[in-house]
Scaffold this active site. Structure first.
Site, short mmCIF file in Angstrom:
data_model
loop_
_atom_site.label_atom_id
_atom_site.label_comp_id
_atom_site.label_asym_id
_atom_site.label_seq_id
_atom_site.Cartn_x
_atom_site.Cartn_y
_atom_site.Cartn_z
N LEU A 42 29.31 26.36 45.34
CA LEU A 42 29.96 27.66 45.26
C LEU A 42 31.47 27.49 45.17
CD1 LEU A 42 29.61 30.73 45.28
CD2 LEU A 42 29.91 30.65 47.76
N TYR A 43 32.02 26.50 45.88
CA TYR A 43 33.46 26.23 45.78
C TYR A 43 33.86 26.03 44.33
CZ TYR A 43 37.72 23.39 45.87
OH TYR A 43 38.97 22.89 45.62
N ALA A 44 33.14 25.17 43.62
CA ALA A 44 33.45 24.92 42.21
C ALA A 44 33.28 26.18 41.38
CB ALA A 44 32.56 23.80 41.67
N THR A 100 33.70 29.28 42.33
CA THR A 100 34.82 30.21 42.53
C THR A 100 36.07 29.73 41.78
OG1 THR A 100 35.54 29.13 44.60
CG2 THR A 100 33.99 30.98 44.78
#
Length: 357
Positions: free
Chosen positions: A173-175, A177
């Site tokens: 999810l970090y990537a 976003t």
């Protein structure tokens, strides 16, 4: 950087100082960038939410350094403690600052933490970035720069990673976003003609680093005689980028705002066909295996690590390698600090900061 402007026909010189607004200024990269800009004569307006994702005392110590670098009794460094989600306050700060340059570094970081607290990434990286974009739209700086990550390359297997490679398969999810941030930035660059550069960082490390990063964790554990967790059985490789190299790259990119319709000739440029928008890798293109990296730390500390070999974690990738060709074409610079040099400098800082003999 100071500029001398001549007014009228007389001989009087008027010196003006450029102003940079830096989000995440108490963070690892934001601190180093602000310190460099202050040394170069900029006024720096810093924003940071001072969240407790890691030890706030380290962030406070960085701010103390910046206040000293700005000069006691001067206004060269001004700090605002505010969350990016506070749209009204962010708008107010932008209105007061009227920055020449904006460097957006604040984010909820960490690949593994995104598995534990995904909502933090939505709030900070999407809503927070949108509020910064609105501030940029209203203030129209000469150049808007924002941090992305090598993690956007996700499941890509062809190396090195090039800026024009597809990034359609983020695996955390970090990537996701950060990939969304790049798209959001592009839309505003197109709609409002805002010169914008997104930079993809590759495994940044060095003094004043974050406690959740591998080097920090390894050094702390080895000195304490505690085991270190080695994921992927140590078979992973990373394109480690020393902090000074990254800051040199960013400061040079500040002076290179993209211009629509003017790509770099003779190279695969990521310049948008529809906006003054570009994405640039910041990495040296010299990957190092995780086990050789740990061996470098062991040599510097004079101690062997207790190794806890573990399988790959969700969201991890085997290898990252940056193509630095576009960065070099734009700035004349390519990161080159060796891991041996970088680890030595980090360990020296760590021993000094924590008063370890």
């Amino acid at each position: 950087m100071r500029r001398i402007c001549r007014l009228g026909t007389g001989s009087m010189n008027v010196t003006t100082t450029r102003t940079a607004l830096v989000t995440g200024v108490a963070g690892f990269i934001g601190f180093h960038l602000a310190r460099r800009l202050l040394a170069d004569g900029w006024v720096v307006i810093g924003i940071d939410g001072m969240t407790d994702y890691y030890d706030v005392r380290l962030k406070q110590a960085r701010l103390t350094q910046l206040r000293g670098a700005g000069g006691e009794g001067t206004n060269a460094f001004r700090f605002h403690e505010v969350m990016l989600e506070d749209a009204a306050r962010i708008a107010e700060i932008f209105g007061e600052a009227k920055p020449d340059t904006v460097v957006h570094l604040a984010a909820q970081a960490g690949v593994r933490y995104s598995l534990e607290n995904p909502r933090a990434y939505i709030d900070s990286n999407l809503t927070g970035t949108f509020n910064v974009m609105e501030g940029v739209r209203e203030s129209a700086p000469r150049h808007f720069l924002a941090a992305s990550t090598s993690s956007v390359y996700g499941a890509n297997t062809e190396m090195p990673f090039g800026e024009t490679d597809r990034t359609d398969h983020p695996i955390t999810l970090y990537a996701a976003t950060k990939k969304a941030n790049e798209a959001m930035l592009h839309s505003y660059a197109h709609l409002w003609n805002l010169p914008t550069t997104a930079f993809r960082f590759f495994t940044v490390y060095g003094p004043w680093g974050r406690p959740d990063m591998a080097l920090f964790k390894f050094v702390k554990a080895i000195l304490a005689g505690e085991p270190i967790d080695i994921y992927g059985e140590g078979r992973m490789k990373r394109d480690f980028t020393y902090i000074d190299d990254l800051i040199e790259s960013v400061t040079r990119l500040i002076e290179t705002p993209p211009e629509a319709g003017k790509p770099v000739e003779g190279i695969d440029d990521s310049l948008s066909p529809a906006a003054p928008w570009r994405v640039v890798n910041i990495g040296g293109g010299q990957p190092v295996g995780l086990l050789p990296f740990i061996e470098t730390i062991e040599r510097e500390l004079g101690r062997e690590a207790i190794r806890n070999m573990l399988p790959m974690q969700k969201g991890d990738v085997r290898e990252t390698v940056a193509s630095a060709d576009l960065l070099q074409a734009l700035t004349g610079y390519r990161p080159g600090t060796t891991v041996e040099e970088g680890v030595q400098r980090f360990v020296a800082w760590y021993r000094d900061y924590y008063a370890i003999g």
